[in-house]
Scaffold this active site. Structure first.
Site, PDB file in Angstrom:
ATOM      1  N   ARG A 282       0.880  -1.179   0.000  1.00 48.60           N
ATOM      2  CA  ARG A 282       0.000   0.000   0.000  1.00 48.60           C
ATOM      3  C   ARG A 282       0.911   1.221   0.000  1.00 48.60           C
ATOM      4  O   ARG A 282       1.430   1.616   1.029  1.00 48.60           O
ATOM      5  CB  ARG A 282      -0.872  -0.038   1.253  1.00 48.60           C
ATOM      6  CG  ARG A 282      -2.010   0.958   1.227  1.00 48.60           C
ATOM      7  CD  ARG A 282      -2.585   1.117   2.625  1.00 48.60           C
ATOM      8  NE  ARG A 282      -1.794   2.054   3.397  1.00 48.60           N
ATOM      9  CZ  ARG A 282      -1.537   1.944   4.686  1.00 48.60           C
ATOM     10  NH1 ARG A 282      -1.982   0.938   5.396  1.00 48.60           N
ATOM     11  NH2 ARG A 282      -0.802   2.859   5.298  1.00 48.60           N
ATOM     12  N   HIS A 286      -3.645   4.639   4.390  1.00 51.39           N
ATOM     13  CA  HIS A 286      -4.662   3.582   4.539  1.00 51.39           C
ATOM     14  C   HIS A 286      -6.002   4.098   4.008  1.00 51.39           C
ATOM     15  O   HIS A 286      -6.627   3.490   3.147  1.00 51.39           O
ATOM     16  CB  HIS A 286      -4.795   3.179   6.014  1.00 51.39           C
ATOM     17  CG  HIS A 286      -6.001   2.345   6.274  1.00 51.39           C
ATOM     18  ND1 HIS A 286      -6.113   1.038   5.858  1.00 51.39           N
ATOM     19  CD2 HIS A 286      -7.188   2.647   6.871  1.00 51.39           C
ATOM     20  CE1 HIS A 286      -7.310   0.567   6.196  1.00 51.39           C
ATOM     21  NE2 HIS A 286      -7.971   1.520   6.808  1.00 51.39           N
ATOM     22  N   TYR A 295       3.804   5.706  11.577  1.00 52.66           N
ATOM     23  CA  TYR A 295       4.129   4.314  11.909  1.00 52.66           C
ATOM     24  C   TYR A 295       5.016   3.593  10.900  1.00 52.66           C
ATOM     25  O   TYR A 295       5.341   2.433  11.101  1.00 52.66           O
ATOM     26  CB  TYR A 295       2.848   3.503  12.164  1.00 52.66           C
ATOM     27  CG  TYR A 295       1.839   3.535  11.017  1.00 52.66           C
ATOM     28  CD1 TYR A 295       1.992   2.717   9.904  1.00 52.66           C
ATOM     29  CD2 TYR A 295       0.731   4.380  11.060  1.00 52.66           C
ATOM     30  CE1 TYR A 295       1.082   2.741   8.864  1.00 52.66           C
ATOM     31  CE2 TYR A 295      -0.184   4.413  10.022  1.00 52.66           C
ATOM     32  CZ  TYR A 295      -0.007   3.588   8.936  1.00 52.66           C
ATOM     33  OH  TYR A 295      -0.903   3.611   7.908  1.00 52.66           O
TER      34      TYR A 295
HETATM   35  C1  LIG Z   1     -14.390  -6.111  11.658  1.00 53.01           C
HETATM   36  C2  LIG Z   1     -13.632  -4.822  11.508  1.00 53.01           C
HETATM   37  N1  LIG Z   1     -12.687  -4.494  12.415  1.00 53.01           N
HETATM   38  C3  LIG Z   1     -12.000  -3.344  12.291  1.00 53.01           C
HETATM   39  C4  LIG Z   1     -12.265  -2.492  11.242  1.00 53.01           C
HETATM   40  C5  LIG Z   1     -11.459  -1.196  11.085  1.00 53.01           C
HETATM   41  N2  LIG Z   1     -10.551  -1.406   9.936  1.00 53.01           N
HETATM   42  C6  LIG Z   1     -10.841  -0.909   8.716  1.00 53.01           C
HETATM   43  S1  LIG Z   1      -9.682  -1.340   7.581  1.00 53.01           S
HETATM   44  C7  LIG Z   1      -8.760  -2.156   8.729  1.00 53.01           C
HETATM   45  C8  LIG Z   1      -7.467  -2.815   8.345  1.00 53.01           C
HETATM   46  C9  LIG Z   1      -7.632  -3.802   7.253  1.00 53.01           C
HETATM   47  O1  LIG Z   1      -6.380  -4.284   6.858  1.00 53.01           O
HETATM   48  P1  LIG Z   1      -6.253  -5.289   5.675  1.00 53.01           P
HETATM   49  O2  LIG Z   1      -7.225  -6.395   5.834  1.00 53.01           O
HETATM   50  O3  LIG Z   1      -4.826  -5.652   5.548  1.00 53.01           O
HETATM   51  O4  LIG Z   1      -6.735  -4.432   4.399  1.00 53.01           O
HETATM   52  P2  LIG Z   1      -6.070  -3.103   3.795  1.00 53.01           P
HETATM   53  O5  LIG Z   1      -6.738  -1.944   4.473  1.00 53.01           O
HETATM   54  O6  LIG Z   1      -4.621  -3.150   4.041  1.00 53.01           O
HETATM   55  O7  LIG Z   1      -6.422  -3.128   2.354  1.00 53.01           O
HETATM   56  C10 LIG Z   1      -9.367  -2.102   9.975  1.00 53.01           C
HETATM   57  C11 LIG Z   1      -8.806  -2.723  11.197  1.00 53.01           C
HETATM   58  C12 LIG Z   1     -13.278  -2.847  10.336  1.00 53.01           C
HETATM   59  N3  LIG Z   1     -13.603  -2.089   9.297  1.00 53.01           N
HETATM   60  N4  LIG Z   1     -13.939  -4.031  10.476  1.00 53.01           N
END
Ligand SMILES: Cc1ncc(C[n+]2csc(CCOP(=O)(O)OP(=O)(O)O)c2C)c(N)n1
Ligand SMILES: [Mg+2]
Length: 392
Positions: A282, A286, A295
């Site tokens: 990425r 985010h 971070y």
């Molecule tokens: C069940 C849940 N927990 C927490 C969140 C908050 N949240 C949104 S994106 C994210 C991180 C996701 O990381 P990843 O699966 O690696 O996807 P990326 O954002 O890197 O594409 C979190 C913790 C959420 N949307 N849903």
């Protein structure tokens, strides 16, 4: 039989227990014939491994390139629109163009795309318009609507939840004896969610035509890949479920296409699910609500920028004689104009659409009292604003 002296009892029983355990519960090894393949076809500079070059028609290669450039420019515009307050939060694609488009390009129109929240490039490939994406991120319900005849599920924000939806689609395809495939996207972070594991297990047990595309972009907001799991790869998580798992260079569009093609063909011909781990990065924030400088180090980002999927693909296409600088300039112009026209149309629609009071209409049949109060408060605020505007 000689009498056992009381002080020998312990030794005697110890012997019997050992004997029993040795015979009845042997400690043997179950050898699992498992491994994880790692696939890359273009190296970091875009040089080709000719033996592995997939057969992709020239026009599809050029469509893929154009879609990757469009995704990159779209992303840049979305960030600047958000900074100007013209849309709400947006999750950028930057760096993951090959990972999304190489996989989705394998699907037929009647297959299913099941996105998370970072798959705008894949959604556009599958017919979602730029205007509707802008409406969605502008906070308008209308942007979440998937037009009739397009087999895309809506954006899924709860991390990992969409993996289960894809398996449901796969079960429905089997039930109807269809030959479509459901392709679901999720991140490295999603592999720590229970939903992902339940989905993998069900997908395998019911032999569903589902391709799981994990975009391992190294970060789940501020949690780095190394704190997500002790597993050496994410692909190996498939093995516990009896499913093939393949790790792919996710910044190499040819490798992603080749691995996805194999997985989709297997699923379509009744061979069940596959997990692909697209190793990517990425490159951006985010979401527009995040500041990654807090971070992660700039050097890490710079290292991945040197593996930019668009630069690598561009070199391959040039080496193949399919693309030159003049054509690149032309594609850039076209894409810019296409995005600008869509922004103009979306902003016009935003003005006409969306009485903000509508947000209260879709949640409850009967609004609870506290929401009635909030609705009234907002109504008065909006009316006062209009009054003020009309008096100049
Ligand atoms: C069940 C849940 N927990 C927490 C969140 C908050 N949240 C949104 S994106 C994210 C991180 C996701 O990381 P990843 O699966 O690696 O996807 P990326 O954002 O890197 O594409 C979190 C913790 C959420 N949307 N849903
Ligand atoms: Mg991630």
């Amino acid at each position: 039989m000689p009498a056992i002296e009381p002080h020998d009892y312990a030794a005697h029983f110890f012997d019997i227990t050992l004997c029993f355990r040795r015979n009845a519960v042997p400690r043997t090894r179950i050898d699992l014939p498992y491994y994880v393949e790692n696939l890359s076809i273009l190296d970091h500079e875009g040089n080709l491994d000719q033996e592995l070059e997939p057969e992709i028609a020239d026009d599809l290669l050029l469509r893929l390139y154009r879609a990757m450039v469009k995704a990159r420019r779209f992303d840049e515009r979305m960030l600047s629109l958000q900074r100007q307050g013209r849309i709400g939060t947006f999750a950028p694609i930057r760096g993951q163009e090959a990972s999304q488009l190489g996989a989705i390009a394998v699907l037929r129109d009647d297959d299913w795309l099941v996105p998370a929240f970072r798959e705008a490039a894949a959604e556009m490939w599958r017919g979602k318009t730029i205007e509707s994406i802008l409406l969605y991120y502008g906070g308008f319900d209308e942007g979440g609507h998937v037009p009739e005849g397009i087999n895309n599920l809506p954006v899924a924000v709860p991390v990992g939840s969409q993996t289960l939806h894809a398996v449901g689609l796969g079960m429905a395809i089997n039930y109807r004896q269809g030959d479509q495939v459901a392709m679901v996207f999720f991140g490295d972070g999603a592999t720590s969610e229970g939903d992902f594991h339940e989905a993998m297990n069900f997908a395998a047990v019911f032999n569903t035509p589902v391709v799981f595309v994990c975009q391992n972009n190294q970060w789940a907001i501020s949690i780095p890949r190394k704190n997500q799991t002790r597993s050496q790869t994410l692909a190996q998580k498939a093995l516990a479920y009896g499913v093939p798992g393949v790790q792919v260079d996710g910044n190499d569009v040819l490798a992603v296409y080749a691995a996805a093609k194999e997985a989709v063909d297997r699923a379509r011909s009744g061979g069940g699910p596959t997990l692909l781990e697209n190793v990517t990065y990425r490159m951006s924030v985010h979401t527009t609500a995040d500041d990654p400088k807090r971070y992660r180090k700039d050097e890490e980002v710079e290292e991945w920028e040197r593996r930019d999927p668009i630069v690598r693909f561009e070199k391959y296409l040039k080496d193949k004689g399919l693309l030159n600088d003049e054509q690149i300039g032309h594609i850039e112009e076209e894409v810019k104009a296409e995005i600008q026209a869509a922004i103009d149309r979306a902003e016009l629609q935003m003005k006409e659409l969306g009485d903000p009071l509508e947000m209260f209409d879709h949640m409850y049949a009967e609004l609870p009292p506290y929401l009635k109060e909030q609705r009234e408060e907002l109504r008065q605020l909006l009316a006062a604003g209009q009054e003020e505007a009309s008096h100049g």
